[in-house]
Motif scaffolding. Structure first.
Motif, PDB file in Angstrom:
ATOM      1  N   SER A 136      -6.958  -2.155   2.809  1.00 25.84           N
ATOM      2  CA  SER A 136      -8.356  -2.494   2.534  1.00 25.84           C
ATOM      3  C   SER A 136      -9.277  -1.916   3.610  1.00 25.84           C
ATOM      4  O   SER A 136     -10.382  -1.458   3.312  1.00 25.84           O
ATOM      5  CB  SER A 136      -8.537  -3.997   2.431  1.00 25.84           C
ATOM      6  N   THR A 137      -8.826  -1.917   4.856  1.00 29.53           N
ATOM      7  CA  THR A 137      -9.640  -1.357   5.941  1.00 29.53           C
ATOM      8  C   THR A 137      -9.871   0.130   5.716  1.00 29.53           C
ATOM      9  O   THR A 137     -10.991   0.624   5.828  1.00 29.53           O
ATOM     10  CB  THR A 137      -8.947  -1.576   7.302  1.00 29.53           C
ATOM     11  N   TRP A 138      -8.812   0.849   5.397  1.00 32.01           N
ATOM     12  CA  TRP A 138      -8.930   2.283   5.192  1.00 32.01           C
ATOM     13  C   TRP A 138      -9.770   2.603   3.947  1.00 32.01           C
ATOM     14  O   TRP A 138     -10.594   3.522   3.961  1.00 32.01           O
ATOM     15  CB  TRP A 138      -7.543   2.920   5.094  1.00 32.01           C
ATOM     16  N   GLU A 139      -9.584   1.839   2.887  1.00 27.45           N
ATOM     17  CA  GLU A 139     -10.361   2.087   1.672  1.00 27.45           C
ATOM     18  C   GLU A 139     -11.841   1.775   1.882  1.00 27.45           C
ATOM     19  O   GLU A 139     -12.699   2.484   1.362  1.00 27.45           O
ATOM     20  CB  GLU A 139      -9.800   1.281   0.503  1.00 27.45           C
ATOM     21  N   ASN A 140     -12.153   0.727   2.632  1.00 30.65           N
ATOM     22  CA  ASN A 140     -13.556   0.433   2.937  1.00 30.65           C
ATOM     23  C   ASN A 140     -14.167   1.529   3.791  1.00 30.65           C
ATOM     24  O   ASN A 140     -15.336   1.884   3.621  1.00 30.65           O
ATOM     25  CB  ASN A 140     -13.690  -0.915   3.640  1.00 30.65           C
ATOM     26  N   TYR A 141     -13.387   2.065   4.690  1.00 30.46           N
ATOM     27  CA  TYR A 141     -13.835   3.180   5.527  1.00 30.46           C
ATOM     28  C   TYR A 141     -14.136   4.404   4.657  1.00 30.46           C
ATOM     29  O   TYR A 141     -15.181   5.047   4.803  1.00 30.46           O
ATOM     30  CB  TYR A 141     -12.754   3.460   6.562  1.00 30.46           C
TER      31      TYR A 141
END
Length: 180
Positions: A110-115
């Protein structure tokens, strides 16, 4: 007449490069489009934080009631938008070279996708700003409209906020990477 001809040629070029040509392309395009929409939607809460909303509202009041927009020219911001698009590309290249595939896998999905979603939103914002500053001077009625100028300035401030958010997020993610 010249404006219509130029816009028609640009439209044909855009359609030629964007339109899929086979059924396999259609399936791949739909899956890619759905993933991009999901990334876009998931990143919006991280972009429109309380601090960002307050800044945008205060700036809206300031430009609506205090700033004189008579001498404001949208076309003068074309170089600014190109510079910011270049900075966005540079930031994406830095983040691409900063993280290996294994380091990306160690981050939460989720962190990478939000980034990535923030990059998508920033690219859309700066592309809109760029197109507005390029084409609005050809439309004299729209170029002098106060609402268009206010919308342009709000979008410009939002684009700058998102761009600096991306830069700080890249730094934060790289420090998290180093600690692990």
């Amino acid at each position: 007449m010249l404006k219509i001809l130029v816009l028609s040629i640009l439209s044909l070029i855009l359609i030629y490069f964007v339109a899929p040509s086979t059924k396999e392309d259609l399936k791949g395009e739909k899956a890619t489009f759905n993933k991009l929409v999901r990334l876009f939607k998931n990143s919006l809460p991280y972009i429109f934080t309380l601090k960002t909303k307050i800044i945008l509202i205060l700036f809206l009041f300031f430009i609506s009631y205090r700033l004189d927009l008579k001498n404001f020219k949208i076309d003068s911001y074309f170089t600014v938008s190109l510079t910011c698009l270049t900075l966005l590309l540079t930031t994406s290249n830095i983040s691409r070279n900063l993280f290996t595939q294994n380091e990306i896998r160690q981050l939460k999905k989720s962190t990478w996708e939000n980034y990535l979603g923030r990059f998508l939103v920033a690219a859309i914002i700066w592309a809109i700003i760029n197109l507005m500053s390029l084409f609005l001077p050809f439309m004299s009625g729209l170029c002098d409209n106060k609402l268009i100028k206010i919308f342009f300035l709000e979008l410009l401030v939002l684009g700058i906020i998102v761009l600096f958010d991306l830069l700080t997020t890249t730094i934060i993610l790289s420090t998290k990477k180093d600690k692990e």
